[in-house]
Write an enzyme that holds these catalytic residues in place. Sequence first.
Site, PDB file in Angstrom:
ATOM      1  N   LYS A  17     -48.297  67.373  47.411  1.00 43.29           N
ATOM      2  CA  LYS A  17     -49.520  66.642  47.697  1.00 43.29           C
ATOM      3  C   LYS A  17     -50.112  67.096  49.031  1.00 43.29           C
ATOM      4  O   LYS A  17     -49.379  67.528  49.928  1.00 43.29           O
ATOM      5  CB  LYS A  17     -49.209  65.137  47.807  1.00 43.29           C
ATOM      6  CG  LYS A  17     -48.692  64.466  46.553  1.00 43.29           C
ATOM      7  CD  LYS A  17     -48.368  63.010  46.846  1.00 43.29           C
ATOM      8  CE  LYS A  17     -47.768  62.299  45.646  1.00 43.29           C
ATOM      9  NZ  LYS A  17     -48.740  62.102  44.568  1.00 43.29           N
ATOM     10  N   ARG A  20     -43.161  59.863  35.247  1.00 48.21           N
ATOM     11  CA  ARG A  20     -43.014  59.749  33.790  1.00 48.21           C
ATOM     12  C   ARG A  20     -41.704  60.344  33.305  1.00 48.21           C
ATOM     13  O   ARG A  20     -41.199  59.953  32.256  1.00 48.21           O
ATOM     14  CB  ARG A  20     -44.213  60.400  33.091  1.00 48.21           C
ATOM     15  CG  ARG A  20     -44.344  61.903  33.300  1.00 48.21           C
ATOM     16  CD  ARG A  20     -45.743  62.414  32.991  1.00 48.21           C
ATOM     17  NE  ARG A  20     -46.729  61.885  33.912  1.00 48.21           N
ATOM     18  CZ  ARG A  20     -48.014  62.187  33.889  1.00 48.21           C
ATOM     19  NH1 ARG A  20     -48.471  63.048  32.987  1.00 48.21           N
ATOM     20  NH2 ARG A  20     -48.862  61.670  34.763  1.00 48.21           N
TER      21      ARG A  20
END
Length: 247
Positions: free
Chosen positions: A31, A109
């Site tokens: 990020k 996920r």
Amino acid sequence: RVTIPARGEVTQVLALVGKGITFDTGGYSMKPPAGMYGMKNDMGGAAAVLGAMRALADLRAHIPEGTEVRAYVAAAENMVGPDAMRPGDIYRAANGLHVEVTNTDAEGRLVLADTLTVACQEGATELVDLATLTGVKISALGNDIAALFSSDPALTDRLKAASLAAGELVWELPLHQPYLKAFQKGTLADLKNSDMQPAGGSIKAALFLQQFVTRSWAHLDIAGNAAREENATGWGVGTLVEYVLAR
């Protein structure tokens, strides 16, 4: 796993599953600095599940007879290191599906998928997961409203009623199955964990999770809901408590 045993014979097992990424750098798909700051809050789903279990333990006499409640925390850190996953790696998930990691910043996920699989294998009859899963959920619904996805209309109705009773807002989004094709094409695996396209990203993430559940299931994407200006909100505790007590 934390369990509140049923009073009397077990007739239903409710699994509350929380994403518990204690810090998310994005891994090798790192990020930018502004996006990384505050990522200690990426365990907001797990915190809500544990908070609900603490409240339910105090309210055990009010949990419907025959209902066992289990909490599962999908805990990990997403960091760069010699053992970290790399873009292009393929691994076998707990249910046997092979997943290609195209984006290491779509890590929540992955841990949720295995945890949902384990909860089903251990006998859960109904599952609800909470996760600060997708940034595009914030683009769609902002910070006040959580996105609700569900494979079971009756479960959807119960969660909507629970959220209303708790004063926590949810909005149902569709599990539009054609979107899953974006995760199935262009890979040697069964699924990719991301198609690198933000459009429909919250729906596609929910569809990914659905491949790992075999029972009635609902997913609450609480990105943006779990924290305000770096302060935890506890969003989801009330909804989960109301859901269990009314079940």
